[in-house]
Design a protein around this motif. Structure first.
Motif, PDB file in Angstrom:
ATOM      1  N   UNK A   1       0.845  -1.134   0.027  1.00  0.00           N
ATOM      2  CA  UNK A   1      -0.038   0.086   0.027  1.00  0.00           C
ATOM      3  C   UNK A   1       0.862   1.206  -0.017  1.00  0.00           C
ATOM      4  N   UNK A   2       1.913   1.118   0.867  1.00  0.00           N
ATOM      5  CA  UNK A   2       2.820   2.282   0.870  1.00  0.00           C
ATOM      6  C   UNK A   2       3.578   2.639  -0.291  1.00  0.00           C
ATOM      7  N   UNK A   3       3.945   1.651  -1.002  1.00  0.00           N
ATOM      8  CA  UNK A   3       4.520   1.494  -2.146  1.00  0.00           C
ATOM      9  C   UNK A   3       3.736   2.081  -3.239  1.00  0.00           C
ATOM     10  N   UNK A   4       2.416   1.808  -3.450  1.00  0.00           N
ATOM     11  CA  UNK A   4       1.644   1.987  -4.550  1.00  0.00           C
ATOM     12  C   UNK A   4       1.204   3.590  -4.065  1.00  0.00           C
ATOM     13  N   UNK A   5       1.096   4.291  -2.873  1.00  0.00           N
ATOM     14  CA  UNK A   5       0.845   5.493  -2.709  1.00  0.00           C
ATOM     15  C   UNK A   5       1.954   6.276  -3.023  1.00  0.00           C
ATOM     16  N   UNK A   6       3.039   5.859  -2.746  1.00  0.00           N
ATOM     17  CA  UNK A   6       4.398   6.638  -2.954  1.00  0.00           C
ATOM     18  C   UNK A   6       4.553   6.723  -4.433  1.00  0.00           C
ATOM     19  N   UNK A   7       4.076   5.511  -5.270  1.00  0.00           N
ATOM     20  CA  UNK A   7       4.458   5.869  -6.734  1.00  0.00           C
ATOM     21  C   UNK A   7       3.472   6.784  -7.213  1.00  0.00           C
ATOM     22  N   UNK A   8       2.180   6.813  -6.540  1.00  0.00           N
ATOM     23  CA  UNK A   8       1.202   7.864  -7.186  1.00  0.00           C
ATOM     24  C   UNK A   8       1.411   9.215  -6.792  1.00  0.00           C
ATOM     25  N   UNK A   9       2.262   9.405  -5.526  1.00  0.00           N
ATOM     26  CA  UNK A   9       2.630  10.549  -5.102  1.00  0.00           C
ATOM     27  C   UNK A   9       3.614  11.225  -6.166  1.00  0.00           C
ATOM     28  N   UNK A  10       4.582  10.434  -6.669  1.00  0.00           N
ATOM     29  CA  UNK A  10       5.756  10.761  -7.418  1.00  0.00           C
ATOM     30  C   UNK A  10       5.332  10.831  -8.933  1.00  0.00           C
ATOM     31  N   UNK A  11       3.995  10.224  -9.153  1.00  0.00           N
ATOM     32  CA  UNK A  11       3.561  10.416 -10.737  1.00  0.00           C
ATOM     33  C   UNK A  11       2.562  11.734 -10.759  1.00  0.00           C
ATOM     34  N   UNK A  12       1.619  12.046  -9.631  1.00  0.00           N
ATOM     35  CA  UNK A  12       1.034  13.050  -9.641  1.00  0.00           C
ATOM     36  C   UNK A  12       1.473  14.229  -8.925  1.00  0.00           C
ATOM     37  N   UNK A  13       2.636  14.089  -8.301  1.00  0.00           N
ATOM     38  CA  UNK A  13       2.856  15.130  -7.231  1.00  0.00           C
ATOM     39  C   UNK A  13       1.922  15.517  -6.165  1.00  0.00           C
ATOM     40  N   UNK A  14       0.877  15.160  -5.873  1.00  0.00           N
ATOM     41  CA  UNK A  14      -0.035  15.378  -4.871  1.00  0.00           C
ATOM     42  C   UNK A  14      -1.072  14.378  -4.700  1.00  0.00           C
TER      43      UNK A  14
ATOM     44  N   UNK B   1       1.566  10.492   6.874  1.00  0.00           N
ATOM     45  CA  UNK B   1       2.710  10.678   7.492  1.00  0.00           C
ATOM     46  C   UNK B   1       3.741   9.420   7.095  1.00  0.00           C
ATOM     47  N   UNK B   2       3.266   8.323   6.805  1.00  0.00           N
ATOM     48  CA  UNK B   2       3.886   7.047   6.422  1.00  0.00           C
ATOM     49  C   UNK B   2       4.549   7.349   5.211  1.00  0.00           C
ATOM     50  N   UNK B   3       3.529   7.513   4.220  1.00  0.00           N
ATOM     51  CA  UNK B   3       3.892   7.701   2.759  1.00  0.00           C
ATOM     52  C   UNK B   3       4.879   8.818   2.508  1.00  0.00           C
ATOM     53  N   UNK B   4       4.812   9.889   3.434  1.00  0.00           N
ATOM     54  CA  UNK B   4       5.792  11.104   3.301  1.00  0.00           C
ATOM     55  C   UNK B   4       7.239  10.595   3.478  1.00  0.00           C
ATOM     56  N   UNK B   5       7.311   9.594   4.517  1.00  0.00           N
ATOM     57  CA  UNK B   5       8.751   8.991   5.108  1.00  0.00           C
ATOM     58  C   UNK B   5       9.259   8.168   4.009  1.00  0.00           C
ATOM     59  N   UNK B   6       8.234   7.276   3.379  1.00  0.00           N
ATOM     60  CA  UNK B   6       8.730   6.484   2.338  1.00  0.00           C
ATOM     61  C   UNK B   6       9.053   7.191   1.071  1.00  0.00           C
TER      62      UNK B   6
ATOM     63  N   UNK C   1      14.438  -1.563  -6.229  1.00  0.00           N
ATOM     64  CA  UNK C   1      13.891  -2.665  -5.361  1.00  0.00           C
ATOM     65  C   UNK C   1      12.838  -2.093  -4.339  1.00  0.00           C
ATOM     66  N   UNK C   2      12.892  -0.779  -4.124  1.00  0.00           N
ATOM     67  CA  UNK C   2      11.859  -0.176  -2.801  1.00  0.00           C
ATOM     68  C   UNK C   2      10.417  -0.124  -4.060  1.00  0.00           C
ATOM     69  N   UNK C   3      10.634   0.211  -5.097  1.00  0.00           N
ATOM     70  CA  UNK C   3       9.484   0.430  -6.150  1.00  0.00           C
ATOM     71  C   UNK C   3       9.150  -0.903  -6.663  1.00  0.00           C
ATOM     72  N   UNK C   4       9.930  -2.011  -6.684  1.00  0.00           N
ATOM     73  CA  UNK C   4       9.605  -3.198  -7.154  1.00  0.00           C
ATOM     74  C   UNK C   4       9.366  -3.149  -8.401  1.00  0.00           C
ATOM     75  N   UNK C   5      10.201  -2.528  -9.109  1.00  0.00           N
ATOM     76  CA  UNK C   5      10.485  -2.203 -10.803  1.00  0.00           C
ATOM     77  C   UNK C   5      11.471  -3.497 -11.041  1.00  0.00           C
ATOM     78  N   UNK C   6      11.099  -3.960 -12.104  1.00  0.00           N
ATOM     79  CA  UNK C   6      12.213  -4.932 -12.811  1.00  0.00           C
ATOM     80  C   UNK C   6      12.043  -4.752 -14.227  1.00  0.00           C
ATOM     81  N   UNK C   7      13.224  -5.438 -14.960  1.00  0.00           N
ATOM     82  CA  UNK C   7      13.145  -5.253 -16.364  1.00  0.00           C
ATOM     83  C   UNK C   7      12.520  -6.443 -17.014  1.00  0.00           C
TER      84      UNK C   7
END
Length: 146
Positions: A20-33, A42-47, A76-82
């Motif tokens: 859940x935190x990984x998906x929320x962080x990816x959404x934050x990086x994608x949309x910036x809000x 608070x947790x996704x901000x730390x991540x 590895x934190x984003x679970x991104x693989x080739x």
């Protein structure tokens, strides 16, 4: 007692919470809000701060091997693989976000310094309190990149 326990469990088991935190962080990086509850904010901000900090370290690395090591930690934190995923659209979205993280966000936050002149190790996100949700009264917040 919860002495020296840094993370909130958010009422989830470990695997579900990390996903859940990984998906929320990816959404934050994608949309910036993003808008979420206050404790999740608070947790996704730390991540997200950790991901951006690793990207900045990769940008400032002295050798190519160090930069590659930091990039692998971000992946590895984003679970991104080739390897191609079953959902090819999701795979390319994560690749574009990782590329955007290294090319745009790391450059944007690279020159941030604290008042004492040392490199900044966080503070890339801002949490704005919104009040309570209408349905259940949960405190809501907006997390955005500074």
């Amino acid at each position: 007692m919860r002495h020296k326990v840094r993370t909130r469990t958010l009422g989830r088991q470990t695997g579900h919470r990390i996903a859940m935190l990984r998906n929320m962080a990816i959404s934050l990086l994608e949309h910036e809000k993003i808008t979420t509850t206050l404790t999740r904010a608070h947790e996704v901000s730390r991540f997200a701060d950790k991901l951006i900090n690793l990207a900045c370290k990769a940008k400032n690395a002295e050798t190519e091997a160090e930069a590659l090591a930091y990039k692998r930690r971000v992946f590895s934190n984003m679970r991104y693989s080739k390897r191609p995923a079953k959902d090819e659209a999701n795979h390319t979205v994560k690749g574009n976000i990782a590329q955007d993280l290294f090319e745009n966000l790391a450059v944007r936050y690279n020159d941030r310094k604290t008042e004492s002149g040392t490199d900044c190790r966080g503070g890339y996100t801002r949490i704005i309190h919104l009040g309570c949700r209408k349905g259940d009264g949960a405190p809501m917040a907006i997390v955005e990149l500074v």
